[in-house]
Scaffold this motif. Structure first.
Motif: not given
Length: 423
Positions: A70-76
C-alpha cells in the motif's frame, strides 16, 4: 487489419507545423509506433502493479507485506497525479530539433527502464519505494508526451480510429504485463523483462516520429508562477473541457469501483471456489471485449462524424455492467458483467479520447492539457478504495457498492450532453 484508412492526399505528418491543426491523415507506420509505446508503458506499469511489487514486498517483510504494498503503490499513484501534467507542460515548451514530444518520450522511457532494473535488486523498502516512484515519473512523462502526439498529428476525422488503436495498446500492455509477471520466475527477472519490453517498444516511434519542431518564437514565456497557474483550466472559460474532464473522471471512478474488489466479490458474494482463477477469467474476457470495441467504436465514430452519442451510450453500458454484478451475484452474472463492461469501456476509451482532443483550449498547451485530462484517469484509482471500502463493510455490501458505481457512471453519461462544441 490495416492500421490507417488510406485516403487521397495521405502524407507524412512531418508537414504539419507544431501548433497547426492537422489536416492530413497519419500513416500506418506512425500509428503502429504510437500504439507500441502504449503497449510498453502499460506492460511496465501493470506487471509490477499486478504481481511483481507484491512478490517483492513479501520477500522484504512477509508479516507486513500488505502495508508495504500500500505504501509503495500509494506513493507511486501520488507521483503519477503530478508528473503527467508537469511533463506534458515541459514538452509543450520544448524546441529541440527532434521535436516537442520525442525527447520526453525517450527520456521518460530511459528513466523508467533504469528504475525497473534498479527495482530488481532493491535491498529495502525505502529503495523499493523510491525506485517505483521513479518508474512512475519516467513512464508518466512518456505518457504525457505520447498522448499529446495525437492532437498534434492526427486530423479530427481520423481521431476516433487512432484513439481506438491507442486505447487497444493500453489494454494489450496491461494484459502483457500480467503475462510477463506470470510467466517469468521471480520478481527480479520480471522487472528485467518489463524493462526490456519497455525499451524495445519505444524504438519504432522514436525512429519514425516525424515530430514537428516548435519554433522558438512560438514558445510561451516562462515563469514559475505562470507555470503553476497553468495547471488550472478554468471551467468557466473552457466549459467543454471542464465537462469532458468531469465525465471521464466519473466513468473511470465507476470502472475502478467495479474492478477493485473483484477477488473478494467472487470469494465472499459469489462463493467461487478459486477466486484467483475467476479474476483471471473475468479480466481476460473484459480485456478481449475492450480491445475489440475500442477499435470498432473509434472507427464508427469517425464514420458517423459524431462523438457524443457513442460516449453517452458506452457510459450507460458501463453503468449497466455494475447493475448486473449487483443483482446477479453468480459466476454467470459475473461473466456477463465482465463482457458488458469490456464492451462499454472499450468504446468509451476510443471515442471519449477523440472527443477530448477536440475540446483542448489551445494548441500551445496540448501536452499540459492532456496531462490534466489524464489526472481524471489516475485520481479514481486513489478515490475508489476510499468510497468502496465503507460501502462494502458497513453500508450494504456489494449490492450497495455496485449500485453506487452504476449511479456514478450514469452521471458521467448525463453530463456529456453539456459539451456543446462537439457533435
Amino acid at each position: 487489419m490495416s492500421l490507417s484508412r488510406p485516403v487521397p492526399g495521405d502524407a507524412s505528418p512531418a508537414r504539419v507545423p507544431a501548433l497547426a491543426e492537422p489536416a492530413v491523415n497519419v500513416r500506418a507506420g506512425w500509428i503502429a509506433g504510437v500504439v507500441l509505446v502504449n503497449v510498453g508503458i502499460n506492460a511496465a506499469f501493470f506487471g509490477p502493479l499486478q504481481v511483481l511489487l507484491a512478490q517483492q514486498a513479501q520477500v522484504l517483510d512477509p508479516v507486513n507485506k500488505e502495508v508495504i504494498l500500500a505504501l509503495v503503490t500509494g506513493c507511486g499513484a501520488a507521483v503519477s497525479l503530478v508528473a503527467n501534467p508537469i511533463f506534458g507542460a515541459f514538452s509543450d515548451r520544448t524546441t529541440s530539433r527532434f521535436g516537442r514530444r520525442v525527447p520526453w518520450v525517450l527520456g521518460g522511457v530511459i528513466l523508467g527502464v533504469a528504475a525497473l532494473l534498479g527495482l530488481a535488486g532493491a535491498p529495502n523498502i525505502a529503495a523499493m519505494t523510491i525506485l517505483w516512484c521513479l518508474v512512475q515519473t519516467g513512464c508518466n512523462g512518456a505518457v504525457a508526451a505520447i498522448t499529446a502526439t495525437v492532437p498534434d498529428r492526427v486530423p479530427r476525422g481520423q481521431r476516433g480510429w487512432v484513439g481506438g488503436l491507442f486505447s487497444m495498446g493500453v489494454t494489450v500492455g496491461i494484459v502483457g504485463g500480467a503475462v510477463i509477471a506470470a510467466a517469468v520466475a521471480g520478481f527480479a527477472a520480471g522487472y528485467v523483462v518489463c524493462a526490456i519490453v519497455l525499451f524495445l517498444c519505444v524504438v519504432p516511434y522514436v525512429s519514425n516520429s516525424q515530430d514537428a519542431r516548435l519554433d522558438p518564437a512560438d514558445r510561451p514565456a516562462f515563469s514559475w508562477s505562470r507555470f503553476a497557474a497553468g495547471f488550472y483550466v478554468s471551467p468557466r472559460r473552457y466549459p467543454d473541457f471542464g465537462w469532458a474532464w468531469l465525465t471521464r473522471f466519473l466513468v473511470n471512478l465507476d470502472n475502478h469501483m467495479v474492478t477493485l474488489y473483484l477477488f473478494f466479490f467472487l470469494q465472499d458474494a459469489v462463493g467461487y471456489p478459486e477466486p484467483a482463477n475467476g479474476v483471471l477469467i473475468l479480466t481476460g474476457l473484459y480485456a478481449a471485449m475492450t480491445i475489440v470495441t475500442a477499435v470498432l467504436g473509434g472507427r464508427l465514430s469517425d464514420w458517423m462524424g459524431k462523438r457524443k452519442p457513442l460516449v453517452i451510450a458506452s457510459s450507460a453500458v458501463i453503468a449497466s455492467a455494475s447493475l448486473i454484478l449487483a443483482f446477479f451475484p453468480t459466476m454467470t452474472g459475473a461473466v456477463i458483467g465482465a463482457l458488458v463492461l469490456g464492451i462499454g469501456f472499450g468504446a468509451y476509451l476510443a471515442v471519449d479520447f477523440a472527443l477530448i482532443t477536440e475540446v483542448l483550449p489551445t494548441a500551445a498547451d496540448r501536452g499540459k492539457d492532456m496531462g490534466v485530462i489524464n489526472v481524471a484517469n489516475s485520481l479514481p484509482q486513489v478515490l475508489a478504495p476510499v468510497i468502496a471500502a465503507p460501502l462494502v463493510l458497513t453500508a450494504g455490501g456489494y449490492l450497495s457498492l455496485y449500485v453506487t458505481a452504476a449511479a456514478i457512471g450514469l452521471l458521467g453519461a448525463v453530463f456529456v450532453v453539456k459539451i456543446k462544441s462537439v457533435a
